[in-house]
Design a protein around this motif. Sequence first.
Motif, PDB file in Angstrom:
ATOM      1  N   GLN A 237     -12.387  -5.632  13.124  1.00  0.00           N
ATOM      2  CA  GLN A 237     -11.126  -4.896  12.975  1.00  0.00           C
ATOM      3  C   GLN A 237     -10.388  -5.346  11.718  1.00  0.00           C
ATOM      4  OE1 GLN A 237      -8.430  -5.412  16.211  1.00  0.00           O
ATOM      5  NE2 GLN A 237      -7.190  -3.621  15.665  1.00  0.00           N
ATOM      6  N   ASP A 240     -12.122  -3.883   8.695  1.00  0.00           N
ATOM      7  CA  ASP A 240     -11.828  -2.462   8.536  1.00  0.00           C
ATOM      8  C   ASP A 240     -10.404  -2.266   7.988  1.00  0.00           C
ATOM      9  OD1 ASP A 240     -14.344  -1.903   9.491  1.00  0.00           O
ATOM     10  OD2 ASP A 240     -13.687  -1.438  11.525  1.00  0.00           O
ATOM     11  N   THR A 241      -9.518  -3.052   8.447  1.00  0.00           N
ATOM     12  CA  THR A 241      -8.123  -2.930   7.981  1.00  0.00           C
ATOM     13  C   THR A 241      -8.022  -3.281   6.487  1.00  0.00           C
ATOM     14  OG1 THR A 241      -7.324  -3.478  10.175  1.00  0.00           O
ATOM     15  CG2 THR A 241      -5.765  -3.719   8.356  1.00  0.00           C
ATOM     16  N   ALA A 243     -10.415  -3.063   4.244  1.00  0.00           N
ATOM     17  CA  ALA A 243     -11.082  -2.028   3.463  1.00  0.00           C
ATOM     18  C   ALA A 243     -10.176  -0.798   3.275  1.00  0.00           C
ATOM     19  CB  ALA A 243     -12.408  -1.629   4.128  1.00  0.00           C
ATOM     20  N   SER A 244      -9.500  -0.416   4.301  1.00  0.00           N
ATOM     21  CA  SER A 244      -8.589   0.732   4.239  1.00  0.00           C
ATOM     22  C   SER A 244      -7.461   0.446   3.257  1.00  0.00           C
ATOM     23  CB  SER A 244      -8.010   1.030   5.624  1.00  0.00           C
ATOM     24  OG  SER A 244      -9.070   1.387   6.516  1.00  0.00           O
ATOM     25  N   GLY A 245      -6.999  -0.743   3.180  1.00  0.00           N
ATOM     26  CA  GLY A 245      -5.935  -1.134   2.281  1.00  0.00           C
ATOM     27  C   GLY A 245      -6.396  -1.065   0.834  1.00  0.00           C
ATOM     28  N   ASN A 246      -7.590  -1.497   0.595  1.00  0.00           N
ATOM     29  CA  ASN A 246      -8.123  -1.465  -0.754  1.00  0.00           C
ATOM     30  C   ASN A 246      -8.278  -0.034  -1.234  1.00  0.00           C
ATOM     31  OD1 ASN A 246      -8.239  -4.263  -0.940  1.00  0.00           O
ATOM     32  ND2 ASN A 246     -10.320  -4.376  -0.102  1.00  0.00           N
ATOM     33  N   ARG A 247      -8.725   0.864  -0.420  1.00  0.00           N
ATOM     34  CA  ARG A 247      -8.892   2.250  -0.814  1.00  0.00           C
ATOM     35  C   ARG A 247      -7.541   2.859  -1.084  1.00  0.00           C
ATOM     36  NH1 ARG A 247     -12.907   2.224   3.288  1.00  0.00           N
ATOM     37  NH2 ARG A 247     -11.398   3.139   4.763  1.00  0.00           N
ATOM     38  N   ALA A 248      -6.581   2.508  -0.341  1.00  0.00           N
ATOM     39  CA  ALA A 248      -5.234   3.086  -0.569  1.00  0.00           C
ATOM     40  C   ALA A 248      -4.676   2.597  -1.904  1.00  0.00           C
ATOM     41  CB  ALA A 248      -4.334   2.696   0.582  1.00  0.00           C
ATOM     42  N   LYS A 251      -6.056   4.537  -5.001  1.00  0.00           N
ATOM     43  CA  LYS A 251      -5.527   5.855  -5.165  1.00  0.00           C
ATOM     44  C   LYS A 251      -4.170   5.766  -5.841  1.00  0.00           C
ATOM     45  CE  LYS A 251      -7.834   7.995  -1.275  1.00  0.00           C
ATOM     46  NZ  LYS A 251      -7.687   8.654   0.014  1.00  0.00           N
TER      47      LYS A 251
END
Length: 251
Positions: A237, A240-241, A243-248, A251
């Motif tokens: 978890q 995953d959290t 990774a989501s932060g890095n993608r944001a 952008k």
Amino acid sequence: MKNHGIRPALLALAIISIPLGGCAQAQDSRPADAPVVRQVDSAATPDTGGSTTEVVAQQDTAAPVLAQPEIRTPAAEHTLANELQRLIQAGQVHELRTAYNGQFGASLLFQPADLRYYVALFQQKNFWRVIRTDDFAQAENTYRNFSRQTVELAQPDIERIRFEAEYAHTERQLAASSTELSNLQNDLATQRLQERSIAAQQAQARQEADRLNSQQQEARQQLRALQRQIEALEAQQNADTAASGNRANRK
């Protein structure tokens, strides 16, 4: 002459005039209730100065057990035993000496009116032998002889009383020991039964403890496995959290 010094025991002897049949006399053709009269001279009796009349009450040992009507003969009416009984009842004799041994006794009595002495050997309330004499020394000697006889005659009965008491005491001790032994046996049986019960309880408790310990070990293993799964899920978890932060951010 009234004599108030006669003991009640001798008065009772006078009231019951039953000659004793245990005298060791030879059986002859005399009637069963006739007394045996013999002369005892001074040569046969120590410390005596004259002759003495002795009457020994005798009873036929072959008589039937059932009581028969008493047949009084002139000889029976005038025995020394009856004479002494009448004197005692009339209070005409003084009791000088009396010795008791068991159920036997000897008495020395004095008749002041005729200056005569009577020496009696008796068993319980029955006159056995009676001797009459005018010589005090002879009366004293006869009394001492009768007293010695009472010691010998009473010895078997005294031993019987002692042995009966000792036997009864031993029986009581035996009963008490038997009761104590029974109680100890019961206590021991109860103790062993309790010990077996406690041992069974302990065995059951050990089995239960072993079972619980095994269950505990199994539960711990399950707990560690769950904890590892939780830790793995938490790590995933977190990854995953992140990774989501890095993608944001890109952008």
